[in-house]
Design a protein around this motif. Structure first.
Motif, PDB file in Angstrom:
ATOM      1  N   GLY A 167       0.806  -1.220   0.000  1.00 41.77           N
ATOM      2  CA  GLY A 167       0.000   0.000   0.000  1.00 41.77           C
ATOM      3  C   GLY A 167       0.836   1.266   0.000  1.00 41.77           C
ATOM      4  N   LYS A 168       2.111   1.132  -0.377  1.00 39.27           N
ATOM      5  CA  LYS A 168       3.009   2.292  -0.388  1.00 39.27           C
ATOM      6  C   LYS A 168       2.958   3.006  -1.738  1.00 39.27           C
ATOM      7  CE  LYS A 168       6.336   0.423   2.942  1.00 39.27           C
ATOM      8  NZ  LYS A 168       7.700  -0.117   3.102  1.00 39.27           N
ATOM      9  N   ILE A 169       3.482   4.232  -1.751  1.00 39.82           N
ATOM     10  CA  ILE A 169       3.527   5.018  -2.984  1.00 39.82           C
ATOM     11  C   ILE A 169       4.848   4.751  -3.702  1.00 39.82           C
ATOM     12  CG2 ILE A 169       3.709   7.378  -3.874  1.00 39.82           C
ATOM     13  CD1 ILE A 169       1.607   8.191  -1.818  1.00 39.82           C
ATOM     14  N   VAL A 170       4.750   4.467  -4.985  1.00 38.68           N
ATOM     15  CA  VAL A 170       5.926   4.193  -5.816  1.00 38.68           C
ATOM     16  C   VAL A 170       6.739   5.485  -5.966  1.00 38.68           C
ATOM     17  CG1 VAL A 170       6.627   3.478  -8.152  1.00 38.68           C
ATOM     18  CG2 VAL A 170       4.693   2.359  -7.028  1.00 38.68           C
ATOM     19  N   PRO A 171       8.082   5.394  -5.984  1.00 43.86           N
ATOM     20  CA  PRO A 171       8.909   6.606  -6.120  1.00 43.86           C
ATOM     21  C   PRO A 171       8.511   7.461  -7.324  1.00 43.86           C
ATOM     22  CG  PRO A 171      10.290   4.703  -5.641  1.00 43.86           C
ATOM     23  CD  PRO A 171       8.899   4.181  -5.843  1.00 43.86           C
ATOM     24  N   SER A 172       8.546   8.758  -7.123  1.00 45.35           N
ATOM     25  CA  SER A 172       8.110   9.706  -8.159  1.00 45.35           C
ATOM     26  C   SER A 172       8.789   9.483  -9.496  1.00 45.35           C
ATOM     27  CB  SER A 172       8.396  11.145  -7.711  1.00 45.35           C
ATOM     28  OG  SER A 172       7.646  11.471  -6.584  1.00 45.35           O
ATOM     29  N   GLU A 173      10.116   9.316  -9.453  1.00 49.59           N
ATOM     30  CA  GLU A 173      10.851   9.240 -10.723  1.00 49.59           C
ATOM     31  C   GLU A 173      10.395   8.064 -11.578  1.00 49.59           C
ATOM     32  OE1 GLU A 173      13.646   7.438  -7.529  1.00 49.59           O
ATOM     33  OE2 GLU A 173      12.252   9.118  -7.704  1.00 49.59           O
ATOM     34  N   VAL A 174       9.978   6.982 -10.923  1.00 52.35           N
ATOM     35  CA  VAL A 174       9.519   5.792 -11.657  1.00 52.35           C
ATOM     36  C   VAL A 174       8.229   6.112 -12.412  1.00 52.35           C
ATOM     37  CG1 VAL A 174       8.653   3.427 -11.417  1.00 52.35           C
ATOM     38  CG2 VAL A 174      10.590   4.189 -10.034  1.00 52.35           C
ATOM     39  N   THR A 175       7.260   6.670 -11.693  1.00 46.88           N
ATOM     40  CA  THR A 175       5.966   6.979 -12.311  1.00 46.88           C
ATOM     41  C   THR A 175       6.092   8.086 -13.353  1.00 46.88           C
ATOM     42  OG1 THR A 175       4.960   6.421 -10.174  1.00 46.88           O
ATOM     43  CG2 THR A 175       3.537   7.448 -11.803  1.00 46.88           C
ATOM     44  N   ILE A 176       6.882   9.103 -13.053  1.00 49.02           N
ATOM     45  CA  ILE A 176       7.036  10.224 -13.995  1.00 49.02           C
ATOM     46  C   ILE A 176       7.665   9.751 -15.299  1.00 49.02           C
ATOM     47  CG2 ILE A 176       8.229  12.424 -14.407  1.00 49.02           C
ATOM     48  CD1 ILE A 176       7.830  12.982 -11.362  1.00 49.02           C
ATOM     49  N   LYS A 177       8.659   8.876 -15.205  1.00 51.13           N
ATOM     50  CA  LYS A 177       9.289   8.342 -16.426  1.00 51.13           C
ATOM     51  C   LYS A 177       8.270   7.592 -17.280  1.00 51.13           C
ATOM     52  CE  LYS A 177      14.119   7.905 -14.995  1.00 51.13           C
ATOM     53  NZ  LYS A 177      15.160   6.978 -14.507  1.00 51.13           N
ATOM     54  N   LEU A 178       7.428   6.800 -16.625  1.00 50.05           N
ATOM     55  CA  LEU A 178       6.404   6.048 -17.363  1.00 50.05           C
ATOM     56  C   LEU A 178       5.393   7.001 -18.013  1.00 50.05           C
ATOM     57  CD1 LEU A 178       5.728   3.126 -14.833  1.00 50.05           C
ATOM     58  CD2 LEU A 178       7.000   2.984 -16.980  1.00 50.05           C
ATOM     59  N   LEU A 179       5.003   8.036 -17.282  1.00 44.86           N
ATOM     60  CA  LEU A 179       4.051   9.020 -17.822  1.00 44.86           C
ATOM     61  C   LEU A 179       4.664   9.802 -18.978  1.00 44.86           C
ATOM     62  CD1 LEU A 179       2.534  10.351 -14.466  1.00 44.86           C
ATOM     63  CD2 LEU A 179       1.252   9.177 -16.269  1.00 44.86           C
ATOM     64  N   GLN A 180       5.902  10.238 -18.802  1.00 45.53           N
ATOM     65  CA  GLN A 180       6.586  10.990 -19.867  1.00 45.53           C
ATOM     66  C   GLN A 180       6.676  10.172 -21.150  1.00 45.53           C
ATOM     67  OE1 GLN A 180      10.333  12.370 -17.993  1.00 45.53           O
ATOM     68  NE2 GLN A 180       9.832  14.340 -18.891  1.00 45.53           N
ATOM     69  N   LYS A 181       7.050   8.916 -20.986  1.00 41.97           N
ATOM     70  CA  LYS A 181       7.186   8.024 -22.141  1.00 41.97           C
ATOM     71  C   LYS A 181       5.841   7.884 -22.858  1.00 41.97           C
ATOM     72  CE  LYS A 181       9.094   3.436 -23.266  1.00 41.97           C
ATOM     73  NZ  LYS A 181       7.989   2.552 -23.609  1.00 41.97           N
ATOM     74  N   ALA A 182       4.780   7.698 -22.070  1.00 44.68           N
ATOM     75  CA  ALA A 182       3.442   7.534 -22.652  1.00 44.68           C
ATOM     76  C   ALA A 182       2.997   8.801 -23.387  1.00 44.68           C
ATOM     77  CB  ALA A 182       2.438   7.178 -21.557  1.00 44.68           C
ATOM     78  N   ILE A 183       3.296   9.968 -22.827  1.00 49.04           N
ATOM     79  CA  ILE A 183       2.925  11.243 -23.461  1.00 49.04           C
ATOM     80  C   ILE A 183       3.708  11.437 -24.758  1.00 49.04           C
ATOM     81  CG2 ILE A 183       3.123  13.767 -23.231  1.00 49.04           C
ATOM     82  CD1 ILE A 183       2.365  13.394 -20.238  1.00 49.04           C
ATOM     83  N   GLN A 184       5.009  11.164 -24.696  1.00 45.52           N
ATOM     84  CA  GLN A 184       5.865  11.370 -25.868  1.00 45.52           C
ATOM     85  C   GLN A 184       5.515  10.430 -27.018  1.00 45.52           C
ATOM     86  OE1 GLN A 184       9.662  10.904 -23.971  1.00 45.52           O
ATOM     87  NE2 GLN A 184       9.639  12.965 -23.098  1.00 45.52           N
TER      88      GLN A 184
END
Length: 216
Positions: A78-95
């Motif tokens: 139930g923990k929050i995944v590190p920001s850099e991991v999620t942001i990288k995935l989001l950036q890739k999806a947007i690009q």
């Protein structure tokens, strides 16, 4: 005159030329608040691309790599995944997507997520769509949806509620102070909820349409 300034303004964080920044709307709400369902309607009616932080993370888990294993363990707890991991995935999806307007569902999960996203991407959300739903209703929905998700058991659900209250509400409060939160009463039937959503998006769509007409 101004060409150097213009060029600098169009540089991304890596110093490379970038296109116009995409329009981003953060979609927040507790687990089971109906975000995903409403995002599908918004995509259909308003042409946004829906990016679910949770879906991107689950896809990474399925990939079986080291990153995926780490994510799986954190979600189980139930923990929050590190920001850099999620942001990288989001950036890739947007690009990799041809669209220029995105619903980012289930992110940022905390203040650190928020600050990191804005710093790394240099994008601030147009607004935050917040699905406000009582905990009892969200719990009822999650236990009844039977999607076979590993995080849909009562213990993990309650952990997720706790994380949301402690971590995500400050993000909503931050954007609320900036006048950027659009609150939706999400305990109602799906169609009624979408009527509220439409009241937010239709004026925005008309504004963009009118601005485009003026430019043309």
């Amino acid at each position: 005159m101004g060409s150097t300034v213009d060029a600098a303004a169009n540089k991304g964080v890596n110093g490379t030329a970038t296109a116009k920044k995409p329009t981003v709307i953060f979609v927040l709400g507790g687990p089971g608040s109906g975000k995903g369902t409403q995002c599908a309607y918004i995509v259909e009616h308003y042409g946004y691309t829906h990016l679910s932080a949770g879906d991107l993370l689950r896809a990474e888990i399925k990939s079986g790599n080291e990153n995926g294993t780490m994510i799986q363990n954190m979600i189980k707890e139930g923990k929050i995944v590190p920001s850099e991991v999620t942001i990288k995935l989001l950036q890739k999806a947007i690009q990799e997507n041809g669209n220029d307007k995105f619903l980012i569902d289930g992110f940022p999960r905390n203040e650190e997520n928020r600050a990191a996203f804005e710093k790394v991407t240099e994008i601030e959300p147009k607004f935050v769509l917040f699905f406000d739903c009582p905990e009892e209703e969200m719990e009822r929905r999650l236990l009844g949806r039977n999607q076979g998700r590993e995080d849909d058991n009562i213990e993990t659900i309650r952990k997720r509620f706790k994380v949301f209250l402690e971590s995500s509400l400050p993000v909503i409060q931050y954007y609320e102070a900036k006048g950027k939160v659009r609150k939706i009463h999400a305990a109602k039937p799906i169609e009624d909820v979408f009527q509220e959503v439409k009241a937010v998006f239709t004026p925005e769509a008309e504004k963009v349409k009118n601005n485009t007409c003026v430019i043309l």
